[in-house]
Motif scaffolding. Sequence first.
Motif, PDB file in Angstrom:
ATOM      1  N   ARG A  78       0.817  -1.222   0.000  1.00  0.00           N
ATOM      2  CA  ARG A  78       0.000   0.000   0.000  1.00  0.00           C
ATOM      3  C   ARG A  78       0.847   1.266   0.000  1.00  0.00           C
ATOM      4  N   LEU A  79       2.037   1.207   0.582  1.00  0.00           N
ATOM      5  CA  LEU A  79       2.880   2.392   0.701  1.00  0.00           C
ATOM      6  C   LEU A  79       3.582   2.779  -0.597  1.00  0.00           C
ATOM      7  N   MET A  80       3.755   1.807  -1.480  1.00  0.00           N
ATOM      8  CA  MET A  80       4.500   2.038  -2.716  1.00  0.00           C
ATOM      9  C   MET A  80       3.548   2.078  -3.907  1.00  0.00           C
ATOM     10  N   ASP A  81       4.027   2.585  -5.039  1.00  0.00           N
ATOM     11  CA  ASP A  81       3.198   2.679  -6.242  1.00  0.00           C
ATOM     12  C   ASP A  81       3.092   1.348  -6.980  1.00  0.00           C
ATOM     13  N   GLU A  82       4.156   0.573  -6.945  1.00  0.00           N
ATOM     14  CA  GLU A  82       4.164  -0.738  -7.601  1.00  0.00           C
ATOM     15  C   GLU A  82       4.753  -1.756  -6.647  1.00  0.00           C
ATOM     16  N   PHE A  83       4.250  -2.987  -6.717  1.00  0.00           N
ATOM     17  CA  PHE A  83       4.688  -4.032  -5.793  1.00  0.00           C
ATOM     18  C   PHE A  83       4.561  -5.380  -6.492  1.00  0.00           C
ATOM     19  N   GLU A  84       5.650  -6.122  -6.529  1.00  0.00           N
ATOM     20  CA  GLU A  84       5.640  -7.478  -7.086  1.00  0.00           C
ATOM     21  C   GLU A  84       6.340  -8.395  -6.109  1.00  0.00           C
ATOM     22  N   ILE A  85       5.842  -9.619  -6.003  1.00  0.00           N
ATOM     23  CA  ILE A  85       6.482 -10.590  -5.124  1.00  0.00           C
ATOM     24  C   ILE A  85       6.536 -11.944  -5.816  1.00  0.00           C
ATOM     25  N   GLN A  86       7.672 -12.597  -5.668  1.00  0.00           N
ATOM     26  CA  GLN A  86       7.862 -13.966  -6.159  1.00  0.00           C
ATOM     27  C   GLN A  86       8.469 -14.758  -5.024  1.00  0.00           C
ATOM     28  N   SER A  87       7.976 -15.975  -4.843  1.00  0.00           N
ATOM     29  CA  SER A  87       8.530 -16.797  -3.783  1.00  0.00           C
ATOM     30  C   SER A  87       8.447 -18.255  -4.189  1.00  0.00           C
ATOM     31  N   GLU A  88       9.490 -18.985  -3.848  1.00  0.00           N
ATOM     32  CA  GLU A  88       9.529 -20.408  -4.147  1.00  0.00           C
ATOM     33  C   GLU A  88       9.997 -21.132  -2.889  1.00  0.00           C
ATOM     34  N   LEU A  89       9.256 -22.151  -2.502  1.00  0.00           N
ATOM     35  CA  LEU A  89       9.598 -22.889  -1.288  1.00  0.00           C
ATOM     36  C   LEU A  89      11.023 -23.396  -1.346  1.00  0.00           C
ATOM     37  N   SER A  90      11.724 -23.237  -0.253  1.00  0.00           N
ATOM     38  CA  SER A  90      13.109 -23.666  -0.065  1.00  0.00           C
ATOM     39  C   SER A  90      14.116 -22.916  -0.934  1.00  0.00           C
ATOM     40  N   LYS A  91      13.662 -21.924  -1.686  1.00  0.00           N
ATOM     41  CA  LYS A  91      14.579 -21.173  -2.556  1.00  0.00           C
ATOM     42  C   LYS A  91      14.621 -19.691  -2.248  1.00  0.00           C
ATOM     43  N   GLY A  92      13.561 -19.161  -1.641  1.00  0.00           N
ATOM     44  CA  GLY A  92      13.594 -17.763  -1.258  1.00  0.00           C
ATOM     45  C   GLY A  92      12.502 -16.907  -1.853  1.00  0.00           C
ATOM     46  N   THR A  93      12.627 -15.627  -1.568  1.00  0.00           N
ATOM     47  CA  THR A  93      11.607 -14.646  -1.929  1.00  0.00           C
ATOM     48  C   THR A  93      12.276 -13.403  -2.503  1.00  0.00           C
ATOM     49  N   ILE A  94      11.618 -12.821  -3.496  1.00  0.00           N
ATOM     50  CA  ILE A  94      12.055 -11.549  -4.073  1.00  0.00           C
ATOM     51  C   ILE A  94      10.849 -10.615  -4.084  1.00  0.00           C
ATOM     52  N   VAL A  95      11.026  -9.448  -3.502  1.00  0.00           N
ATOM     53  CA  VAL A  95      10.011  -8.402  -3.524  1.00  0.00           C
ATOM     54  C   VAL A  95      10.605  -7.212  -4.265  1.00  0.00           C
ATOM     55  N   VAL A  96       9.872  -6.694  -5.244  1.00  0.00           N
ATOM     56  CA  VAL A  96      10.305  -5.501  -5.974  1.00  0.00           C
ATOM     57  C   VAL A  96       9.212  -4.446  -5.809  1.00  0.00           C
ATOM     58  N   MET A  97       9.612  -3.295  -5.251  1.00  0.00           N
ATOM     59  CA  MET A  97       8.676  -2.199  -5.028  1.00  0.00           C
ATOM     60  C   MET A  97       9.209  -0.943  -5.702  1.00  0.00           C
ATOM     61  N   LYS A  98       8.285  -0.121  -6.197  1.00  0.00           N
ATOM     62  CA  LYS A  98       8.692   1.134  -6.833  1.00  0.00           C
ATOM     63  C   LYS A  98       7.828   2.276  -6.312  1.00  0.00           C
ATOM     64  N   LYS A  99       8.449   3.434  -6.181  1.00  0.00           N
ATOM     65  CA  LYS A  99       7.746   4.663  -5.851  1.00  0.00           C
ATOM     66  C   LYS A  99       8.204   5.709  -6.847  1.00  0.00           C
ATOM     67  N   TRP A 100       7.227   6.309  -7.538  1.00  0.00           N
ATOM     68  CA  TRP A 100       7.540   7.301  -8.566  1.00  0.00           C
ATOM     69  C   TRP A 100       7.494   8.700  -7.988  1.00  0.00           C
ATOM     70  N   ALA A 101       8.485   9.494  -8.316  1.00  0.00           N
ATOM     71  CA  ALA A 101       8.579  10.868  -7.830  1.00  0.00           C
ATOM     72  C   ALA A 101       7.583  11.751  -8.563  1.00  0.00           C
ATOM     73  N   PRO A 102       7.082  12.768  -7.876  1.00  0.00           N
ATOM     74  CA  PRO A 102       6.211  13.716  -8.566  1.00  0.00           C
ATOM     75  C   PRO A 102       7.003  14.454  -9.641  1.00  0.00           C
ATOM     76  N   GLU A 103       6.326  14.794 -10.709  1.00  0.00           N
ATOM     77  CA  GLU A 103       7.013  15.510 -11.792  1.00  0.00           C
ATOM     78  C   GLU A 103       7.384  16.904 -11.312  1.00  0.00           C
ATOM     79  N   ARG A 104       8.571  17.308 -11.700  1.00  0.00           N
ATOM     80  CA  ARG A 104       9.026  18.651 -11.332  1.00  0.00           C
ATOM     81  C   ARG A 104       8.464  19.663 -12.300  1.00  0.00           C
ATOM     82  N   VAL A 105       8.086  20.798 -11.765  1.00  0.00           N
ATOM     83  CA  VAL A 105       7.497  21.850 -12.589  1.00  0.00           C
ATOM     84  C   VAL A 105       8.529  22.917 -12.879  1.00  0.00           C
TER      85      VAL A 105
END
Length: 136
Positions: free
Chosen positions: A109-136
């Motif tokens: 909920r805190l980030m703009d994008e969130f992906e998770i992959q997990s495999e038993l006995s092998k581990g977990t990868i979480v990728v999150m992104k937050k996009w900056a507001p455009e500068r004026v």
Amino acid sequence: MTDEILVHVSSDSDVVAAREKGRELSARLGFSSIDLTLIVTAISEVARNILLYAHEGDIVLRLDNHDGQRGIVVEARDEGPGIPDLDLAMRDSYSTGNGLGLGLPGARRLMDEFEIQSELSKGTIVVMKKWAPERV
């Protein structure tokens, strides 16, 4: 400061270091103090999960530029036991630990994008992104 930072997480002090590095890198993009707090909180949640479930892993922080939009990418990866049921793990209030069960769903909920992959006995990868507001 480089545009990519690796923080190995194996202790509480490493969680603090990941948070600090994430704040420093994010601040370069002009995020508001509120957004910086959200990013740091999300980093803390995934880093603590690494400690709790895998005992060690890595947080990779990097800047991203996609179609002119700039942001921060947080990748948390470990070689721990994996998550047996991702759907269940992503539900609010579900926890296999002693926490409140807000870690992964809260980080999502805190980030703009969130992906998770997990495999038993092998581990977990979480990728999150937050996009900056455009500068004026």
